[in-house]
Write an enzyme that holds these catalytic residues in place. Structure first.
Site, PDB file in Angstrom:
ATOM      1  N   ARG A  21      23.746  -6.978  12.032  1.00  0.00           N
ATOM      2  CA  ARG A  21      22.433  -7.049  12.679  1.00  0.00           C
ATOM      3  C   ARG A  21      21.318  -7.037  11.650  1.00  0.00           C
ATOM      4  NH1 ARG A  21      23.207  -4.827  18.394  1.00  0.00           N
ATOM      5  NH2 ARG A  21      25.376  -4.222  18.339  1.00  0.00           N
ATOM      6  N   SER A 188      21.642  -5.577  32.265  1.00  0.00           N
ATOM      7  CA  SER A 188      20.661  -6.029  31.284  1.00  0.00           C
ATOM      8  C   SER A 188      21.000  -7.348  30.605  1.00  0.00           C
ATOM      9  CB  SER A 188      20.465  -4.951  30.228  1.00  0.00           C
ATOM     10  OG  SER A 188      21.675  -4.701  29.564  1.00  0.00           O
ATOM     11  N   HIS A 216      16.361  -1.211  33.919  1.00  0.00           N
ATOM     12  CA  HIS A 216      15.777  -2.562  33.861  1.00  0.00           C
ATOM     13  C   HIS A 216      15.078  -2.934  35.162  1.00  0.00           C
ATOM     14  CE1 HIS A 216      17.307  -3.537  29.906  1.00  0.00           C
ATOM     15  NE2 HIS A 216      18.333  -2.787  30.248  1.00  0.00           N
ATOM     16  N   THR A 244      13.951   4.646  32.593  1.00  0.00           N
ATOM     17  CA  THR A 244      13.340   4.753  31.266  1.00  0.00           C
ATOM     18  C   THR A 244      11.825   4.581  31.374  1.00  0.00           C
ATOM     19  OG1 THR A 244      13.374   3.915  28.998  1.00  0.00           O
ATOM     20  CG2 THR A 244      13.510   2.266  30.716  1.00  0.00           C
ATOM     21  N   LYS A 247      10.571   0.576  28.909  1.00  0.00           N
ATOM     22  CA  LYS A 247      10.634  -0.865  29.155  1.00  0.00           C
ATOM     23  C   LYS A 247       9.387  -1.268  29.953  1.00  0.00           C
ATOM     24  CE  LYS A 247      15.581  -0.636  28.431  1.00  0.00           C
ATOM     25  NZ  LYS A 247      15.732  -1.050  27.038  1.00  0.00           N
ATOM     26  N   THR A 277      13.638  18.792  20.450  1.00  0.00           N
ATOM     27  CA  THR A 277      12.188  18.894  20.633  1.00  0.00           C
ATOM     28  C   THR A 277      11.753  17.991  21.771  1.00  0.00           C
ATOM     29  OG1 THR A 277      11.946  19.351  18.291  1.00  0.00           O
ATOM     30  CG2 THR A 277       9.982  18.570  19.437  1.00  0.00           C
TER      31      THR A 277
HETATM   32  N1  PMP Z   1      20.430   1.994  30.383  1.00  0.00           N
HETATM   33  C1  PMP Z   1      20.441   0.664  30.203  1.00  0.00           C
HETATM   34  C2  PMP Z   1      21.071  -0.188  31.249  1.00  0.00           C
HETATM   35  C3  PMP Z   1      19.859   0.097  29.062  1.00  0.00           C
HETATM   36  O1  PMP Z   1      19.885  -1.221  28.880  1.00  0.00           O
HETATM   37  C4  PMP Z   1      19.266   0.950  28.101  1.00  0.00           C
HETATM   38  C5  PMP Z   1      18.608   0.439  26.814  1.00  0.00           C
HETATM   39  N2  PMP Z   1      18.534  -0.863  26.594  1.00  0.00           N
HETATM   40  C6  PMP Z   1      19.285   2.311  28.331  1.00  0.00           C
HETATM   41  C7  PMP Z   1      19.873   2.814  29.474  1.00  0.00           C
HETATM   42  C8  PMP Z   1      18.646   3.247  27.349  1.00  0.00           C
HETATM   43  O2  PMP Z   1      17.272   3.312  27.575  1.00  0.00           O
HETATM   44  P1  PMP Z   1      16.261   3.690  26.388  1.00  0.00           P
HETATM   45  O3  PMP Z   1      15.980   2.419  25.655  1.00  0.00           O
HETATM   46  O4  PMP Z   1      15.087   4.281  27.070  1.00  0.00           O
HETATM   47  O5  PMP Z   1      16.983   4.683  25.525  1.00  0.00           O
END
Ligand code: PMP
Length: 405
Positions: A21, A188, A216, A244, A247, A277
């Site tokens: 990557r 995703s 998502h 989250t 996003k 933390t």
């Molecule tokens: N769940 C899914 C389906 C995700 O695609 C992702 C991150 N791409 C996460 C959880 C993790 O979320 P975060 O980026 O907030 O750590």
């Protein structure tokens, strides 16, 4: 240092499989998303970002930024401790209340990321529920898989979105054992929806807990942006909702929302919540502003434009004869099917056309399904889309991909 060779060998294997990557160093300019400046060894160039998960551009939103400035001016930088030891601020408390309201649950719990929320919650559930069996969709995110593995619970993986397979697995197990079904609302990499209603029906029939990752979808679906469960009127049938703030909400952090006793138990037992933390207050303040904005009319307006942009891009790909994978969501995957050519396509788009889209290779997706994953936002316009399609067509030919299928 001892054993350096092992590190070099591991890297060599990743290189040889075309999976190494390379991160693009981006300077995002406030107010100019999706344009950014990419910095390379050879110099800088302006690029259009086509693969951001800042789906609605809220990371650049004036109200979100203003709320963060105000928070930092009055609260300072960090939170100063774990949630238990001086790290709980008004913003954390208000944000958890807002998230509980958004998902119509009794309570919510904030984590430092969506990854941590899945990992910490699922791994702890195995300790709370003796004899638990977890049923996990084959395409669940790595954070769920890690949590499930660490939970110590037995688990079964059902074929992606295959409710007959899920039923067959549920039927094989002892009816009295506690069960949990873990799945996503929007997957995703393929952009398809989980079969939520049927899974909820099965959960009801087999007395299973439903655990839904809406990472998502939150901010982007439903009247108030509470996700696909809200859009389908199924929120009350989801026991544990996970999301989250990084996003659609454009900031950072993750959360779960559920019954108050579930939240209290996870708060009291999950290492990934307790021994770290707490989120910077400024992040919580930004998330709060973003969620509130997306619950209101502005959210509905952005969601409509967002869906429209995704549909337009898919149509443009189809019209150009490009193999866009059919997805009902805002995620637009273009199938390349080969790791080297996927990377070459991405590199040429970047260096020759200033179009930035990261290649998605194994292990993120199965071998042979390597792809470019486009995420148009409300601020990607038609000129950008036409430039994108023209550039892909040119490189597609150059790489012989037109003859591949
Ligand atoms: N769940 C899914 C389906 C995700 O695609 C992702 C991150 N791409 C996460 C959880 C993790 O979320 P975060 O980026 O907030 O750590």
């Amino acid at each position: 240092m001892q054993h350096l060779k092992a590190f070099e060998d591991a890297l060599g294997a990743i290189h040889s499989e075309g999976r190494y990557r390379v991160f693009i160093d981006l300077h995002r300019h406030k107010g100019r998303f999706p344009k950014a400046t990419a910095r390379f060894e050879a110099g800088e160039r302006e690029v259009t970002i086509w693969c951001s998960n800042d789906y609605l551009g809220m990371g650049q939103d004036d109200d979100v930024i203003k709320s963060m400035h105000e928070a930092i001016d009055s609260f300072g930088a960090g939170s100063g401790g774990t949630r238990n030891i001086s790290g709980t601020t008004r913003f954390h408390v208000d944000l958890e209340q807002e998230l509980a309201d958004l998902h119509r649950k009794e309570a919510a719990l904030l984590f430092t990321s969506g990854y941590v929320s899945n990992e910490a919650t699922l791994s702890t559930l195995g300790k709370i529920l003796p004899n638990l069996i977890i049923y996990s969709d084959a395409l669940n995110h790595a954070s769920m898989i890690e949590g499930i593995r660490r939970s110590g619970a037995e688990y079964r993986v059902f074929r992606h979105n295959d409710v007959d397979h899920l039923r067959a697995l549920l039927e094989l197990d002892d009816a009295d054992r506690p069960k949990l079904i873990a799945f996503e609302s929007v997957y995703s990499m393929d952009g398809d929806f989980g079969r939520m209603e049927e899974i909820c029906d099965l959960a009801q029939e087999f007395n299973a807990i439903t655990y839904l990752d809406e990472v998502h979808a939150v901010g982007m679906y439903g009247e108030q942006g509470a996700g696909v469960a809200e859009m389908l009127g199924l929120a009350d049938r989801i026991d544990i909702m996970e999301g989250t703030l990084a996003k659609a909400y454009g900031v950072m952090g993750g959360y779960i929302a559920s019954h108050s006793s579930v939240i209290d138990a996870i708060r009291s037992m999950a290492s990934g919540f307790i021994f770290t933390t707490s989120t910077c207050p400024v992040m919580a303040a930004g998330a709060l502003a973003s969620i509130r904005k997306l619950r209101a009319d502005e959210g509905r307006r952005l969601r409509a434009i967002h869906q429209d942009k995704a549909a337009t891009l898919k149509q443009k790909f189809r019209d150009a004869g490009l193999p866009v994978m059919e997805s009902p969501s805002h995620i637009v995957p273009l199938l390349v099917g080969d790791p080297e050519r996927c990377k070459a396509l991405s590199d040429t788009l970047l260096f020759d056309f200033g179009i930035y889209v990261q290649p998605i290779n194994y292990p993120t997706v199965p071998r042979g399904t390597e792809r470019l994953r486009f995420t148009p936002s409300p601020v990607h316009d038609e000129v950008m889309m036409d430039e994108l399609v023209a550039a892909i067509l040119a490189v597609w030919k150059q790489l012989g991909l037109d003859k591949a299928a």
